[in-house]
Design a protein around this motif. Structure first.
Motif, PDB file in Angstrom:
ATOM      1  N   HIS A 259       0.833  -1.200   0.000  1.00 48.58           N
ATOM      2  CA  HIS A 259       0.000   0.000   0.000  1.00 48.58           C
ATOM      3  C   HIS A 259       0.871   1.255   0.000  1.00 48.58           C
ATOM      4  O   HIS A 259       0.560   2.237  -0.685  1.00 48.58           O
ATOM      5  CB  HIS A 259      -0.923  -0.026   1.221  1.00 48.58           C
ATOM      6  N   GLY A 260       1.965   1.242   0.768  1.00 50.86           N
ATOM      7  CA  GLY A 260       2.847   2.402   0.798  1.00 50.86           C
ATOM      8  C   GLY A 260       3.459   2.701  -0.563  1.00 50.86           C
ATOM      9  O   GLY A 260       3.528   3.863  -0.988  1.00 50.86           O
ATOM     10  N   LEU A 261       3.894   1.668  -1.266  1.00 45.20           N
ATOM     11  CA  LEU A 261       4.429   1.878  -2.617  1.00 45.20           C
ATOM     12  C   LEU A 261       3.345   2.371  -3.564  1.00 45.20           C
ATOM     13  O   LEU A 261       3.614   3.190  -4.462  1.00 45.20           O
ATOM     14  CB  LEU A 261       5.049   0.577  -3.134  1.00 45.20           C
ATOM     15  N   TRP A 262       2.125   1.902  -3.379  1.00 44.97           N
ATOM     16  CA  TRP A 262       1.014   2.383  -4.207  1.00 44.97           C
ATOM     17  C   TRP A 262       0.784   3.870  -3.955  1.00 44.97           C
ATOM     18  O   TRP A 262       0.565   4.637  -4.900  1.00 44.97           O
ATOM     19  CB  TRP A 262      -0.243   1.575  -3.889  1.00 44.97           C
ATOM     20  N   GLU A 263       0.845   4.302  -2.704  1.00 46.18           N
ATOM     21  CA  GLU A 263       0.677   5.724  -2.410  1.00 46.18           C
ATOM     22  C   GLU A 263       1.780   6.557  -3.055  1.00 46.18           C
ATOM     23  O   GLU A 263       1.519   7.645  -3.590  1.00 46.18           O
ATOM     24  CB  GLU A 263       0.635   5.970  -0.904  1.00 46.18           C
ATOM     25  N   LEU A 264       3.003   6.090  -3.037  1.00 45.42           N
ATOM     26  CA  LEU A 264       4.086   6.816  -3.718  1.00 45.42           C
ATOM     27  C   LEU A 264       3.833   6.852  -5.223  1.00 45.42           C
ATOM     28  O   LEU A 264       4.089   7.872  -5.886  1.00 45.42           O
ATOM     29  CB  LEU A 264       5.429   6.157  -3.422  1.00 45.42           C
ATOM     30  N   HIS A 265       3.309   5.755  -5.765  1.00 48.24           N
ATOM     31  CA  HIS A 265       2.988   5.728  -7.190  1.00 48.24           C
ATOM     32  C   HIS A 265       1.899   6.742  -7.522  1.00 48.24           C
ATOM     33  O   HIS A 265       1.920   7.368  -8.594  1.00 48.24           O
ATOM     34  CB  HIS A 265       2.520   4.316  -7.568  1.00 48.24           C
ATOM     35  N   ARG A 266       0.952   6.932  -6.620  1.00 47.80           N
ATOM     36  CA  ARG A 266      -0.120   7.899  -6.837  1.00 47.80           C
ATOM     37  C   ARG A 266       0.396   9.331  -6.769  1.00 47.80           C
ATOM     38  O   ARG A 266      -0.186  10.232  -7.369  1.00 47.80           O
ATOM     39  CB  ARG A 266      -1.203   7.722  -5.776  1.00 47.80           C
ATOM     40  N   HIS A 267       1.454   9.554  -6.007  1.00 51.08           N
ATOM     41  CA  HIS A 267       1.993  10.894  -5.793  1.00 51.08           C
ATOM     42  C   HIS A 267       3.412  10.934  -6.373  1.00 51.08           C
ATOM     43  O   HIS A 267       4.400  10.754  -5.655  1.00 51.08           O
ATOM     44  CB  HIS A 267       2.010  11.236  -4.309  1.00 51.08           C
ATOM     45  N   ARG A 268       3.497  11.158  -7.667  1.00 49.91           N
ATOM     46  CA  ARG A 268       4.778  11.045  -8.351  1.00 49.91           C
ATOM     47  C   ARG A 268       5.811  12.042  -7.841  1.00 49.91           C
ATOM     48  O   ARG A 268       7.011  11.774  -7.872  1.00 49.91           O
ATOM     49  CB  ARG A 268       4.572  11.202  -9.865  1.00 49.91           C
ATOM     50  N   ASP A 269       5.375  13.214  -7.392  1.00 52.33           N
ATOM     51  CA  ASP A 269       6.322  14.168  -6.842  1.00 52.33           C
ATOM     52  C   ASP A 269       6.941  13.630  -5.550  1.00 52.33           C
ATOM     53  O   ASP A 269       8.150  13.797  -5.304  1.00 52.33           O
ATOM     54  CB  ASP A 269       5.649  15.517  -6.590  1.00 52.33           C
ATOM     55  N   GLN A 270       6.139  12.957  -4.747  1.00 52.72           N
ATOM     56  CA  GLN A 270       6.663  12.375  -3.523  1.00 52.72           C
ATOM     57  C   GLN A 270       7.582  11.193  -3.840  1.00 52.72           C
ATOM     58  O   GLN A 270       8.613  10.997  -3.175  1.00 52.72           O
ATOM     59  CB  GLN A 270       5.523  11.935  -2.613  1.00 52.72           C
ATOM     60  N   LEU A 271       7.205  10.409  -4.833  1.00 51.27           N
ATOM     61  CA  LEU A 271       8.050   9.292  -5.244  1.00 51.27           C
ATOM     62  C   LEU A 271       9.425   9.794  -5.673  1.00 51.27           C
ATOM     63  O   LEU A 271      10.460   9.227  -5.283  1.00 51.27           O
ATOM     64  CB  LEU A 271       7.381   8.528  -6.386  1.00 51.27           C
TER      65      LEU A 271
END
Length: 408
Positions: A259-271
């Motif tokens: 889930h954490g990696l999915w959230e980073l994927h959703r927020h490309r600037d944060q990734l």
């Protein structure tokens, strides 16, 4: 006992609609009903971070877990008329059901390999496992981030801690998943060890009692333990005490990682920000992943001494559930709590509990999350999540993604 006021709003932790989307219920509870009474179960629900933080810190016998930390509706459906005693010593249920000092004594038997120094020594092993999984998965192109990656790595470490062959990791993972995917209301009665958990653990105990096989610190500590009456643990009783490691070490971390990696994927600037310095930033993002993605929603206690909070007095025998999932989204503790912010300042966290029942595997969990996220971001330049195929199956107390299909 105070007379609860019936409200138009209705909350029940065993309502499938609640467990399908608990966050909207939590907002109402926090804002309008910080102490919410459920007459059907004689249960009070606490939803605010500060209240739960203070309650879980109490270790004076006011609250006990003698009816289990995740009791079923069958247990809660029987209302107590006064204080509930600890269970009998034999046959001994899971040690979390006992008050001090027995609970702490048995917990110490299983805690040695999970202390900071022994956990740190697992760093290279976890990193190697993560990369071995990625070596196998990445050529496939499509796989399940929760189960195929994080699930197998975490289950392998659990097998090693419990003295099981690592070849059983996939079977252990499937068994634990089957146990957690229970319909709301069924509870998680670890003493019953469904579905066949003890079939894995009891043979390990039998071998160590016979003096065969390699040393297993958790098992050996339990076999050397003596209860207050001078008796030892039977093979089944010792195996039951291992369930906290067996279950907790297998199911939670994979859901947080995926889930954490999915959230980073959703927020490309944060990734991009996290990728800029993995060594420094992943451990920061990890804490937000834990806050935002931890699947466990609530744990229960039974009141043993009168306790008053927000002008409501709970009487001995009544139950209290602490909504950890709600605490993690409390705007009184976190700014903009429903947003994922990788570098959010987090001074306090309740996802691992607090006080007497603080998660035994917290150090291992943090290390596994850090390593699995880091190795993924090192080796996977881009990935796509298939949200339509992601699954959050019914659960009695979890709200976590058990399946997140990805393409790389």
């Amino acid at each position: 006992m105070n007379s609860p006021v019936i409200q138009d709003f209705s909350y029940d932790p065993f309502d499938p609609a609640v467990m399908a989307d608990p966050l909207s219920y939590y907002r109402v509870l926090r804002d309008e009903h910080p102490v919410y009474y459920v007459p059907k179960w004689d249960v009070y629900a606490l939803s605010r971070f500060a209240d739960i933080w203070d309650v879980l810190a109490r270790n004076d016998g006011t609250f006990v877990a003698s009816e289990g930390t995740l009791p079923s509706s069958a247990v809660l459906g029987v209302h107590n008329t006064g204080p509930v005693s600890d269970p009998p010593l034999h046959p001994m249920p899971f040690h979390a059901n006992f008050d001090s000092p027995l609970y702490e004594d048995v917990r110490r038997c299983t805690s040695g390999p999970l202390r900071p120094k022994p956990v740190t020594s697992l760093t290279d092993r976890i990193r190697r496992l993560a990369n071995e999984r990625l070596d196998e998965l990445l050529p496939r192109g499509r796989f399940d981030l929760t189960q195929d990656y994080g699930g197998i790595v975490a289950a392998t470490i659990v097998c090693e801690l419990c003295g099981l062959p690592t070849e059983l990791a996939a079977d252990v993972l499937a068994a634990v998943n089957a146990g957690s995917q229970a319909q709301p209301g069924s509870g998680v009665e670890v003493a019953n060890a469904r579905p066949g958990y003890l079939d894995y653990l009891r043979p390990v105990v039998e071998r160590r009692r016979a003096g065969t096989g390699d040393p297993v610190a958790i098992v050996d500590g339990l076999l050397n333990y003596r209860l207050p009456d001078g008796s030892g643990l039977s093979d089944v009783e010792a195996a039951v005490q291992m369930l906290g490691v067996f279950i907790g070490g297998t199911e939670t971390v994979p859901k947080i990682v995926a889930h954490g990696l999915w959230e980073l994927h959703r927020h490309r600037d944060q990734l991009a920000a996290v990728r800029a310095d993995l060594d420094a930033n992943v451990s920061v993002a990890r804490e937000e992943m834990i806050r935002f993605c931890a699947p466990a929603q609530w744990f229960a206690r039974t009141v043993r001494r009168p306790f008053t909070i927000h002008d409501t007095t709970m009487q001995p025998g009544q139950r209290l559930i602490t909504l950890l999932g709600s605490a993690g989204r409390d705007g009184r503790e976190y700014d903009d709590p429903d947003a994922f912010v990788w570098n959010r300042p987090i001074e306090r966290l309740l996802a691992f509990g607090r006080g007497q029942h603080f998660c035994l595997g917290v150090h291992l969990a943090r290390l596994e999350i850090t390593i699995m996220v880091t190795e993924w971001l090192k080796r996977v330049p881009d990935f796509q999540v298939d949200p339509a195929a992601a699954e959050r199956p019914p659960s009695s107390f979890q709200w976590g993604w058990s399946s997140i299909p990805v393409e790389v």
